[in-house]
Write an enzyme that holds these catalytic residues in place. Structure first.
Site, PDB file in Angstrom:
ATOM      1  N   HIS A   1       0.823  -1.204   0.000  1.00 10.31           N
ATOM      2  CA  HIS A   1       0.000   0.000   0.000  1.00 10.31           C
ATOM      3  C   HIS A   1       0.859   1.256   0.000  1.00 10.31           C
ATOM      4  O   HIS A   1       0.493   2.275  -0.581  1.00 10.31           O
ATOM      5  CB  HIS A   1      -0.936  -0.015   1.218  1.00 10.31           C
ATOM      6  CG  HIS A   1      -2.125  -0.910   0.995  1.00 10.31           C
ATOM      7  ND1 HIS A   1      -2.873  -1.434   2.004  1.00 10.31           N
ATOM      8  CD2 HIS A   1      -2.667  -1.363  -0.149  1.00 10.31           C
ATOM      9  CE1 HIS A   1      -3.838  -2.171   1.491  1.00 10.31           C
ATOM     10  NE2 HIS A   1      -3.725  -2.156   0.182  1.00 10.31           N
TER      11      HIS A   1
ATOM     12  N   GLU B   1      -0.237 -18.537 -16.213  1.00  7.52           N
ATOM     13  CA  GLU B   1       0.543 -18.032 -15.075  1.00  7.52           C
ATOM     14  C   GLU B   1       1.148 -19.159 -14.255  1.00  7.52           C
ATOM     15  O   GLU B   1       1.884 -18.929 -13.308  1.00  7.52           O
ATOM     16  CB  GLU B   1      -0.294 -17.100 -14.193  1.00  7.52           C
ATOM     17  CG  GLU B   1      -1.631 -17.646 -13.788  1.00  7.52           C
ATOM     18  CD  GLU B   1      -2.498 -16.620 -13.053  1.00  7.52           C
ATOM     19  OE1 GLU B   1      -1.997 -15.569 -12.652  1.00  7.52           O
ATOM     20  OE2 GLU B   1      -3.691 -16.916 -12.872  1.00  7.52           O
TER      21      GLU B   1
ATOM     22  N   ASP C   1       2.533 -14.018 -11.570  1.00  4.56           N
ATOM     23  CA  ASP C   1       2.546 -15.369 -11.011  1.00  4.56           C
ATOM     24  C   ASP C   1       3.478 -16.284 -11.796  1.00  4.56           C
ATOM     25  O   ASP C   1       4.153 -17.134 -11.218  1.00  4.56           O
ATOM     26  CB  ASP C   1       1.124 -15.946 -10.986  1.00  4.56           C
ATOM     27  CG  ASP C   1       0.375 -15.440  -9.764  1.00  4.56           C
ATOM     28  OD1 ASP C   1       0.969 -15.449  -8.668  1.00  4.56           O
ATOM     29  OD2 ASP C   1      -0.780 -15.005  -9.904  1.00  4.56           O
TER      30      ASP C   1
ATOM     31  N   CYS D   1      -0.908  -9.637 -19.296  1.00  5.83           N
ATOM     32  CA  CYS D   1      -1.574  -8.730 -18.354  1.00  5.83           C
ATOM     33  C   CYS D   1      -0.804  -8.608 -17.053  1.00  5.83           C
ATOM     34  O   CYS D   1      -1.211  -7.873 -16.162  1.00  5.83           O
ATOM     35  CB  CYS D   1      -3.006  -9.162 -18.108  1.00  5.83           C
ATOM     36  SG  CYS D   1      -3.136 -10.794 -17.377  1.00  5.83           S
TER      37      CYS D   1
HETATM   38  C1  PEP Z   1      -0.388 -12.149 -12.910  1.00  7.32           C
HETATM   39  O1  PEP Z   1      -0.235 -13.106 -12.152  1.00  7.32           O
HETATM   40  O2  PEP Z   1       0.512 -11.693 -13.636  1.00  7.32           O
HETATM   41  C2  PEP Z   1      -1.705 -11.472 -12.967  1.00  7.32           C
HETATM   42  C3  PEP Z   1      -1.958 -10.555 -13.874  1.00  7.32           C
HETATM   43  O3  PEP Z   1      -2.605 -11.813 -12.019  1.00  7.32           O
HETATM   44  P1  PEP Z   1      -2.574 -11.237 -10.518  1.00  7.32           P
HETATM   45  O4  PEP Z   1      -1.477 -10.211 -10.440  1.00  7.32           O
HETATM   46  O5  PEP Z   1      -3.917 -10.675 -10.270  1.00  7.32           O
HETATM   47  O6  PEP Z   1      -2.282 -12.482  -9.742  1.00  7.32           O
HETATM   48 MG    MG Z   2      -1.969 -14.036 -11.193  1.00  4.38          MG
END
Ligand code: PEP
Ligand code: MG
Length: 844
Positions: free
Chosen positions: A456, A694, A718, A765
């Site tokens: 945070h 992931e 991940d 992403c």
């Molecule tokens: C990731 O793991 O890269 C992802 C986009 O999912 P999160 O960060 O929500 O686990």
């Molecule tokens: Mg993830």
């Protein structure tokens, strides 16, 4: 155009030109051997770039030099570390001493063999005799073998140095060469370069042969091997110094790491005259200022109270005051992210678990302060013991909330620290409250030992635009207040006592950054299309309707990841169908019918617990019932979510994405459920269904998943933690758990290949997509969509527009062969800097 007296050097191969700065080998990129060019080859016969005599062919056949009648000497070196192939893969077509014509075939090589068995196929052509040159063609792009590339003016035959009379020469002791491949190009260059630093005439001797030590080619021509006994001789004023320096250099392997000791990555390194401490970027930017150490006040509380009734009243009054102070902070927050943090803190103050425990202790006679602290500490240590960084961050929030209430109970004023102008705060860890209360007119940035890039505190720092680094070594806490420091958060570096040049550079960089950001914002609505016409989609990662709206305003072309779990965390009851459906529909409407909305189904589990879904405690929550695994254990949860998501099918280009998929069976069961829910709603057309990549298993089996999905989106956060076996938010591993690691990149490359083979698109992403340093790499690997953090949409789109796909492909190929995330970052930085230089030249 070449002038008549100019000597032209022709391309020795066909391929793609790459700036020398990008070559991932410092001996070449630093030009210590000589300036020139690099080609990523597409042909397999190395041809003479000029007419002359073959002055040296390495026994291993991977490097050759030609010297022309004017003394111009050109070295060609095929591949990197190809000396290790010991001749395999190379066929030498000419002999040393042979006269060759321009364009004549010199060496044939087996590109597949070399590419598979050496570090890289990148081929260098270097003017080792040092003549400056001009380019006769573009410095980047493709070239055909034989095409004129460089024009240079010969300096004229350099008279051979007078070989000194042996009687006058000083000789070193006999030295044994440690280099596994003798003095091949790289160590020979280091040796020759060092020799050039002396006025003396210097020679290297091997048995009866000797070579001018200042000539790289001559040193290479000695064809030394490991264990050879050599001697250095020198004649001249600094002969003594030359011999001792060069003998030491030879014994140490001439900078060849493998010949001596493995490279270590020190936490503190010397940068020019100052020291640098390294951490990781928590919030980008840079600042120059003075150290101000921050330590949290230690507050004493009495163990025993004045009776349960009185203490309970004290506690509830303090809690109420804390809630209203947080409300004030929420109301004056600079943005959603900041307000959300204070809202979460308010919720902690109302958490029945915490209150119940404090109540029990008050009943036992403890004071309000003691009971509240004991309750929050017990819960916080429960969070930290889970070994889960996200929960550990919640523990930091709890400690913050705890301190806030105890201060109110004790009547301790938040003693305003005497904050000097231009302060760079240093702390073990800052609390979110401390961060939120910073006077940004005086504080220029901060650096902490603890914390993580996703904490945070980091989110707040980004909201304030304050540069920040976390994960620094503890030595930082020993810095004296007032010490001048340069905080370069982009590089994750804190430079101590920087020199004037570094400070000026930083100011100049900041100004440029500001100008660039304004420019990017103004162009945010333009398509993300490379210079050579390749378009990618730049979409947003969102967790709320407000972020969806902001993303559209900043040029977002859709939503590549709606983290649906954030809509439902921090609540005590499951949202009703109508509430869910109206949230998805509102976001879908904000996007409209022409844009993609990728809704990821609930990614909760051990690390992101849902209060209304009881879950067993797990030893390794990241390896436990997360994402799709939990949803398939509780199918009604997933069915309800599908139903709610499907209600917005007509409003947008709806995509549904499953998180943490590891097995094909998970995808098949989820698809079956989705089809049943769609049928029950009378939908004739299913939305697109994809999976997150992931988990390494899914990446490795992407060829089997691809036929059964509509798309992939790679979650590099991940994927990195599972590939490297490092917690994604572990503060001490933060600098190593890096998505630029070649292992992660190879998984991305193979995923894209598998998806494209089945006509499916691939997005990224994870946070890697939001780093503009990674943009050429991801484009080069063939990624079709970049789903990025909302504020970075304009920057990523601008980065795409500055690139050429063909170059991106070359750099992607190159970095896949590197050894570490650091090397990949360096190569990309050099590529970026070379691009910036080129564009400046073009602009002027
Ligand atoms: C990731 O793991 O890269 C992802 C986009 O999912 P999160 O960060 O929500 O686990
Ligand atoms: Mg993830």
């Amino acid at each position: 155009m070449a002038t008549p007296e100019q000597l032209q050097l022709h391309a020795p191969l066909s391929g793609v030109l790459m700036p020398l700065d990008l070559v991932p080998d410092p001996v070449f990129s630093s030009r210590v051997i000589g300036d020139g060019l690099c080609i990523d080859p597409t042909s397999t016969t190395l041809c003479a770039p000029l007419a002359g005599v073959v002055s040296n062919v390495q026994a291993s056949g991977h490097a050759i030099s030609i010297t022309d009648e004017n003394g111009v000497q050109v070295l060609m070196h095929i591949g990197l570390d190809t000396v290790n192939l010991a001749g395999r893969g190379f066929t030498q077509l000419v002999e040393e001493g042979q006269q060759v014509d321009v364009g004549q075939s010199l060496i044939e090589f087996d590109a597949d063999f070399v590419a598979l068995n050496a570090r890289s196929l990148l081929t260098l052509m270097l003017v080792v005799s040092g003549e400056p040159f001009t380019w006769l063609s573009s410095e980047t792009g493709t070239v055909d073998s034989g095409q004129p590339l460089l024009g240079l003016n010969p300096l004229g035959q350099v008279a051979d140095e007078q070989v000194a009379e042996e009687a006058e020469a000083l000789f070193s002791r006999p030295l044994t060469l440690p280099n596994p491949n003798g003095l091949h190009a790289r160590p020979a260059a280091v040796f020759a370069q060092a020799a050039k630093g002396f006025a003396a005439s210097i020679h290297l001797h091997k048995r009866q042969e000797s070579a001018n030590a200042k000539s790289l080619v001559a040193v290479m021509a000695l064809q030394t091997v490991q264990g050879d006994i050599v001697q250095v001789s020198a004649v001249g004023p600094d002969a003594h110094a030359a011999i001792s320096t060069l003998a030491e250099l030879l014994t140490a392997g001439c900078g060849e790491a493998a010949a001596v000791t493995p490279e270590l990555t020190p936490v503190m390194v010397q940068a020019s005259s100052s020291k640098v401490l390294r951490g990781v970027c928590a919030s980008p930017g840079s600042a120059f200022g003075h150290v101000l150490q921050i330590t949290e006040q230690a507050l004493e509380v009495n163990e025993w109270g004045e009776g349960a009734h009185v203490e309970r009243e004290h506690l509830s009054r303090a809690l109420a005051e804390a809630v209203s102070a947080l409300q004030q902070l929420r109301d004056t927050a600079k943005g959603d992210a900041q307000a959300e943090i204070f809202k979460a803190h308010q919720e902690l103050l109302e958490d029945p678990g915490l209150l119940d425990l404090a109540d029990v202790l008050i009943d036992e006679g403890k004071s309000a302060g003691f009971a509240w602290r004991a309750s929050t500490e017990a819960t916080a240590s429960l969070f930290t013991c889970q070994g889960n960084a996200l929960l550990a961050e919640r523990a930091a929030d709890l400690a913050d909330v705890s301190q806030r209430v105890i201060k109110l109970l004790l009547g301790v004023q938040n003693c305003e620290l005497e904050m000097p102008e231009g302060a760079i705060l240093i702390a073990e860890q800052l609390t979110p409250s401390q961060t939120a209360g910073l006077d940004t007119t005086k504080v220029l940035g901060f650096a902490t030992v603890g914390g993580g890039a996703t904490s945070h505190v980091a989110i707040l720092a980004r909201a304030f635009g304050l540069p920040a680094i976390c994960g620094l070594p503890v030595q930082v806490l020993a810095l004296v207040n007032g010490t001048q420091v340069l905080l370069d958060a982009d590089k994750g570096e804190l430079q101590l006592d920087p020199d004037l040049a570094a400070i000026e550079q930083l100011h100049a960089r900041r100004q440029l950054q500001q100008q660039r950001q304004q420019h990017e914002l103004a162009q945010a609505s333009l398509a993300a299309c490379t210079r050579d016409g390749h378009q990618v989609e730049v979409t947003a990662n969102i967790a709320s309707l407000a972020q969806a709206e902001q993303a559209m305003a900043l040029g977002g072309e859709g939503v590549g990841l709606l983290r649906s779990e954030f809509l439902y965390l921090d609540r005590h009851h499951a949202p009703s169908h109508d509430e869910q459906a109206s949230t998805y529909s509102a976001i879908a409407r904000a996007l409209g019918p022409a844009r993609n909305l990728v809704v990821r189904t609930l990614d909760v589990g051990g690390d992101k617990p849902l209060a209304y879904v009881p879950m067993d405690a797990e030893t390794n929550p990241f390896l436990g019932l997360r994402g799709i695994r939990l949803c398939l254990e509780r199918p009604q949860l997933l069915r309800d979510q599908f139903k709610a998501i499907l209600s917005s099918a007509a409003l947008t280009r709806l995509h549904i994405m499953l998180p943490m998929v590891t097995q094909l069976s998970e995808l098949r069961i989820a698809r079956q459920m989705l089809e049943e829910e769609a049928l029950a709603l009378g939908l004739t057309e299913l939305p697109k269904l994809g999976i997150m990549i992931e988990v390494p298993a899914a990446a490795l089996m992407a060829d089997l998943f691809a036929p059964e999905v509509d798309f992939f989106s790679i979650g590099t956060n991940d994927l990195t933690q599972y590939t490297l076996a490092m917690d994604r938010d572990h503060p001490r591993l933060a600098s190593q758990a890096d998505s630029f690691h070649p292992a992660v990149l190879r998984l991305i490359a193979s995923t894209v290949k598998a998806a494209h083979a089945h006509g499916k698109w691939v997005g990224v992403c994870g946070a890697l997509a939001s780093e503009t340093l990674a943009t050429p790499l991801l484009l080069g690997l063939g990624v079709d969509e970049l789903s990025v953090s909302v504020p970075l949409i304009p920057a990523v789109k601008a980065a795409v527009r500055s690139l050429e796909l063909v170059e991106c492909q070359a750099i992607a190929r190159q970095v896949l062969g590197l050894e570490s995330a650091g090397q990949v970052r360096d190569a990309l930085r050099r590529y970026h800097d070379a691009k910036v230089d080129t564009s400046l030249v073009l602009e002027n």
